[in-house]
Design a protein around this motif. Structure first.
Motif, PDB file in Angstrom:
ATOM      1  N   GLY A  13      -4.945  -3.441  12.206  1.00 38.65           N
ATOM      2  CA  GLY A  13      -6.053  -4.087  12.801  1.00 38.65           C
ATOM      3  C   GLY A  13      -7.197  -3.449  12.508  1.00 38.65           C
ATOM      4  O   GLY A  13      -8.126  -4.484  12.236  1.00 38.65           O
ATOM      5  N   GLU A  14      -7.595  -2.534  12.695  1.00 36.62           N
ATOM      6  CA  GLU A  14      -8.796  -1.742  12.381  1.00 36.62           C
ATOM      7  C   GLU A  14      -9.301  -1.799  11.318  1.00 36.62           C
ATOM      8  O   GLU A  14      -9.933  -1.785  11.091  1.00 36.62           O
ATOM      9  N   ALA A  15      -7.694  -1.315  10.370  1.00 32.93           N
ATOM     10  CA  ALA A  15      -8.256  -0.933   9.377  1.00 32.93           C
ATOM     11  C   ALA A  15      -8.825  -1.897   8.619  1.00 32.93           C
ATOM     12  O   ALA A  15     -10.308  -2.056   7.692  1.00 32.93           O
ATOM     13  N   VAL A  16      -8.541  -3.154   9.085  1.00 38.05           N
ATOM     14  CA  VAL A  16      -8.696  -4.237   8.492  1.00 38.05           C
ATOM     15  C   VAL A  16     -10.235  -5.445   8.725  1.00 38.05           C
ATOM     16  O   VAL A  16     -11.367  -5.291   8.040  1.00 38.05           O
ATOM     17  N   THR A  17     -10.341  -4.729  10.026  1.00 38.96           N
ATOM     18  CA  THR A  17     -11.592  -5.287  10.655  1.00 38.96           C
ATOM     19  C   THR A  17     -12.805  -4.372  10.224  1.00 38.96           C
ATOM     20  O   THR A  17     -14.097  -4.823   9.657  1.00 38.96           O
ATOM     21  N   ARG A  18     -13.079  -3.026  10.181  1.00 39.25           N
ATOM     22  CA  ARG A  18     -13.984  -2.275   8.831  1.00 39.25           C
ATOM     23  C   ARG A  18     -14.345  -2.714   8.021  1.00 39.25           C
ATOM     24  O   ARG A  18     -14.825  -2.658   7.230  1.00 39.25           O
ATOM     25  N   ALA A  19     -12.671  -3.682   7.409  1.00 39.03           N
ATOM     26  CA  ALA A  19     -13.395  -3.856   5.677  1.00 39.03           C
ATOM     27  C   ALA A  19     -13.922  -4.691   5.601  1.00 39.03           C
ATOM     28  O   ALA A  19     -14.751  -5.456   4.813  1.00 39.03           O
ATOM     29  N   VAL A  20     -13.727  -5.364   6.477  1.00 36.33           N
ATOM     30  CA  VAL A  20     -14.096  -7.130   6.700  1.00 36.33           C
ATOM     31  C   VAL A  20     -15.714  -6.965   6.712  1.00 36.33           C
ATOM     32  O   VAL A  20     -16.659  -7.829   6.245  1.00 36.33           O
ATOM     33  N   TYR A  21     -16.169  -6.234   7.981  1.00 35.66           N
ATOM     34  CA  TYR A  21     -17.830  -6.033   8.046  1.00 35.66           C
ATOM     35  C   TYR A  21     -17.594  -4.374   8.121  1.00 35.66           C
ATOM     36  O   TYR A  21     -17.366  -4.302   9.044  1.00 35.66           O
ATOM     37  N   PRO A  22     -18.997  -4.071   7.211  1.00 35.63           N
ATOM     38  CA  PRO A  22     -19.502  -5.020   6.442  1.00 35.63           C
ATOM     39  C   PRO A  22     -18.926  -4.590   5.239  1.00 35.63           C
ATOM     40  O   PRO A  22     -19.691  -5.176   4.419  1.00 35.63           O
ATOM     41  N   ALA A  23     -17.992  -4.150   5.084  1.00 34.10           N
ATOM     42  CA  ALA A  23     -17.502  -3.530   3.386  1.00 34.10           C
ATOM     43  C   ALA A  23     -17.478  -4.443   2.698  1.00 34.10           C
ATOM     44  O   ALA A  23     -18.190  -4.529   1.711  1.00 34.10           O
ATOM     45  N   VAL A  24     -16.628  -5.454   3.128  1.00 36.63           N
ATOM     46  CA  VAL A  24     -16.747  -6.723   1.920  1.00 36.63           C
ATOM     47  C   VAL A  24     -17.597  -7.157   1.450  1.00 36.63           C
ATOM     48  O   VAL A  24     -17.521  -7.245  -0.209  1.00 36.63           O
ATOM     49  N   GLU A  25     -18.504  -7.208   2.319  1.00 31.38           N
ATOM     50  CA  GLU A  25     -19.739  -8.472   1.872  1.00 31.38           C
ATOM     51  C   GLU A  25     -21.081  -7.204   1.814  1.00 31.38           C
ATOM     52  O   GLU A  25     -21.818  -7.970   1.262  1.00 31.38           O
ATOM     53  N   ASN A  26     -20.871  -5.904   1.978  1.00 33.87           N
ATOM     54  CA  ASN A  26     -21.953  -5.317   1.581  1.00 33.87           C
ATOM     55  C   ASN A  26     -21.982  -4.767   0.035  1.00 33.87           C
ATOM     56  O   ASN A  26     -21.417  -3.801  -0.247  1.00 33.87           O
ATOM     57  N   PRO A  27     -23.074  -5.468  -0.993  1.00 37.75           N
ATOM     58  CA  PRO A  27     -22.402  -4.943  -1.849  1.00 37.75           C
ATOM     59  C   PRO A  27     -22.941  -3.492  -2.229  1.00 37.75           C
ATOM     60  O   PRO A  27     -22.228  -2.674  -4.021  1.00 37.75           O
ATOM     61  N   PHE A  84       0.908  -1.317  -0.363  1.00 41.80           N
ATOM     62  CA  PHE A  84      -0.188   0.220   0.366  1.00 41.80           C
ATOM     63  C   PHE A  84       1.046   1.332   0.051  1.00 41.80           C
ATOM     64  O   PHE A  84       0.665   2.260  -0.504  1.00 41.80           O
ATOM     65  N   HIS A  85       2.341   0.975   0.648  1.00 44.53           N
ATOM     66  CA  HIS A  85       3.559   2.653   0.680  1.00 44.53           C
ATOM     67  C   HIS A  85       2.743   3.769   1.510  1.00 44.53           C
ATOM     68  O   HIS A  85       2.756   4.847   0.829  1.00 44.53           O
ATOM     69  N   GLU A  86       2.020   3.139   2.120  1.00 44.16           N
ATOM     70  CA  GLU A  86       1.996   4.462   3.574  1.00 44.16           C
ATOM     71  C   GLU A  86       2.993   3.829   4.075  1.00 44.16           C
ATOM     72  O   GLU A  86       4.031   3.947   4.199  1.00 44.16           O
ATOM     73  N   ARG A  87       2.795   5.830   4.893  1.00 45.07           N
ATOM     74  CA  ARG A  87       3.824   6.268   5.688  1.00 45.07           C
ATOM     75  C   ARG A  87       4.331   5.494   6.782  1.00 45.07           C
ATOM     76  O   ARG A  87       3.354   5.275   8.067  1.00 45.07           O
ATOM     77  N   ASP A  88       4.836   5.364   7.226  1.00 45.69           N
ATOM     78  CA  ASP A  88       5.560   3.948   8.323  1.00 45.69           C
ATOM     79  C   ASP A  88       5.214   5.131  10.169  1.00 45.69           C
ATOM     80  O   ASP A  88       6.040   6.491   9.577  1.00 45.69           O
ATOM     81  N   GLY A  89       4.875   4.775  10.917  1.00 51.04           N
ATOM     82  CA  GLY A  89       4.721   5.533  11.825  1.00 51.04           C
ATOM     83  C   GLY A  89       2.765   6.155  11.674  1.00 51.04           C
ATOM     84  O   GLY A  89       2.459   7.447  12.512  1.00 51.04           O
ATOM     85  N   PHE A  90       2.638   6.564  10.204  1.00 56.50           N
ATOM     86  CA  PHE A  90       1.509   7.369   9.582  1.00 56.50           C
ATOM     87  C   PHE A  90       0.293   6.821   9.793  1.00 56.50           C
ATOM     88  O   PHE A  90      -0.719   7.220   8.969  1.00 56.50           O
ATOM     89  N   LEU A  91       0.374   4.977  10.343  1.00 57.87           N
ATOM     90  CA  LEU A  91      -1.032   4.298   9.093  1.00 57.87           C
ATOM     91  C   LEU A  91      -2.245   4.962   9.807  1.00 57.87           C
ATOM     92  O   LEU A  91      -1.959   5.206  11.193  1.00 57.87           O
ATOM     93  N   GLU A  92      -2.889   5.253   8.636  1.00 56.41           N
ATOM     94  CA  GLU A  92      -4.359   5.728   9.790  1.00 56.41           C
ATOM     95  C   GLU A  92      -5.676   4.424   9.393  1.00 56.41           C
ATOM     96  O   GLU A  92      -5.748   3.924   7.988  1.00 56.41           O
ATOM     97  N   PRO A  93      -6.336   3.912  10.093  1.00 62.64           N
ATOM     98  CA  PRO A  93      -7.579   3.216   9.443  1.00 62.64           C
ATOM     99  C   PRO A  93      -8.994   4.619   8.710  1.00 62.64           C
ATOM    100  O   PRO A  93      -9.701   4.537   8.595  1.00 62.64           O
ATOM    101  N   SER A  94      -8.405   4.850   7.540  1.00 61.42           N
ATOM    102  CA  SER A  94      -8.919   5.988   6.697  1.00 61.42           C
ATOM    103  C   SER A  94      -9.764   5.732   5.435  1.00 61.42           C
ATOM    104  O   SER A  94      -9.789   4.150   5.496  1.00 61.42           O
ATOM    105  N   TYR A  95     -10.513   5.731   5.115  1.00 60.97           N
ATOM    106  CA  TYR A  95     -11.396   5.767   3.969  1.00 60.97           C
ATOM    107  C   TYR A  95     -10.543   5.236   3.054  1.00 60.97           C
ATOM    108  O   TYR A  95     -11.106   3.725   2.216  1.00 60.97           O
ATOM    109  N   GLU A  96      -9.525   6.006   2.284  1.00 61.40           N
ATOM    110  CA  GLU A  96      -9.093   5.333   1.415  1.00 61.40           C
ATOM    111  C   GLU A  96      -7.988   3.582   1.762  1.00 61.40           C
ATOM    112  O   GLU A  96      -8.337   3.134   0.792  1.00 61.40           O
ATOM    113  N   VAL A  97      -6.940   4.089   3.157  1.00 61.20           N
ATOM    114  CA  VAL A  97      -7.052   2.423   3.310  1.00 61.20           C
ATOM    115  C   VAL A  97      -7.918   1.588   3.127  1.00 61.20           C
ATOM    116  O   VAL A  97      -7.012   0.334   2.827  1.00 61.20           O
TER     117      VAL A  97
END
Length: 253
Positions: A140-154, A88-101
């Motif tokens: 962990g937060e970005a993946v969790t938010r992605a997994v539910y519900p976004a990944v399975e929400n059409p 993803f090439h995010e900056r080390d130390g600045f990762l956030e669970p943003s809409y883009e990530v």
């Protein structure tokens, strides 16, 4: 100890996608389990969210630290048997669970459609705060938010569906680096300790004391095995396993 069928631990899941905040995170957390899956035929892919540009200990490495850490991670993946690495090439130390990530995470999960997503834990571990680098928590937060519900929400990230990546119901989400009280599944990696250590050793830019690192990692794996009720002398990796879409969960939002 959670039994494999309860925890969602098929011997060889068809596809596994592993997320990490930095190069080397997933090797410390799960290289033995990954190697076991890969040897059994699983297609394992990695996603490294940041370039690890703030890591290391040697001033001489600063000019090429990103290239160095990328090469280290690629060699470690070869050792464990992983077949592909996404960045993803995010900056080390600045990762956030943003809409883009989160959007990039949703896109990758929908593209690969794994049976298991493995990620860093979103909760802080007070027993050993080094597990809980802010980038780890953000991963962990970005993946969790992605997994539910976004990944399975059409209707989430509709541009992905329009581009040929429809919603997908992930069966299992595994976390590594969890607070001890959250760990509910232990994988016996006694026969893969050398593989795990070899994968970690490759990240030479991060180890000012390789001998101490190896000693600590082996001791932690033995402690995991004791907590997991495995036979004396065993080594294990510990996870917090969450069923997302399984026979025991309720489908829907």
């Amino acid at each position: 100890m959670v039994e494999p069928e309860e925890a969602g631990a098929p011997l060889a899941p068809a596809r596994v996608l592993v997320f990490a905040a930095h190069p080397d995170d997933l090797d410390f957390g799960a290289a033995g389990t990954i190697a076991r899956w890969a040897a059994a035929g699983s297609d394992v892919s990695y996603c490294i969210m940041t370039d690890g540009d703030a890591g290391g200990f040697d001033e001489a490495h600063r000019p090429d630290i990103v290239a160095r850490r990328t090469a280290e991670q690629e060699e470690a993946a070869r050792i464990t048997g992983a077949r592909g690495i996404h960045y993803f090439h995010e900056r080390d130390g600045f990762l956030e669970p943003s809409y883009e990530v989160i959007g990039k995470t949703v896109e990758l999960i929908r593209r690969i459609r794994p049976e298991i997503v493995l990620a860093m834990h979103p909760e802080r571990a007070w027993d050993r705060i080094q597990k809980s680098h802010p980038d780890h928590l953000a991963c962990g937060e970005a993946v969790t938010r992605a997994v539910y519900p976004a990944v399975e929400n059409p209707y989430a990230y509709p541009e992905l569906a329009a581009g040929g990546l429809p919603a997908y119901k992930l069966p299992y989400l595994w976390f590594y680096g969890a607070p001890r009280e959250r760990e509910n599944h232990y994988v016996d990696v006694t026969d893969l300790v050398d593989v795990k250590i070899a994968a970690i050793r490759v990240h030479a830019s991060q180890h000012p004391d390789v001998t101490e690192m190896e000693s600590r990692v082996k001791a932690m794996m033995q402690e995991n095995a004791r907590r997991g009720g495995l036979p004396e002398g065993s080594s294990a990796e510990a996870f917090h396993v969450v069923g997302i879409n399984t026979p025991s969960t309720i489908a829907g939002f």
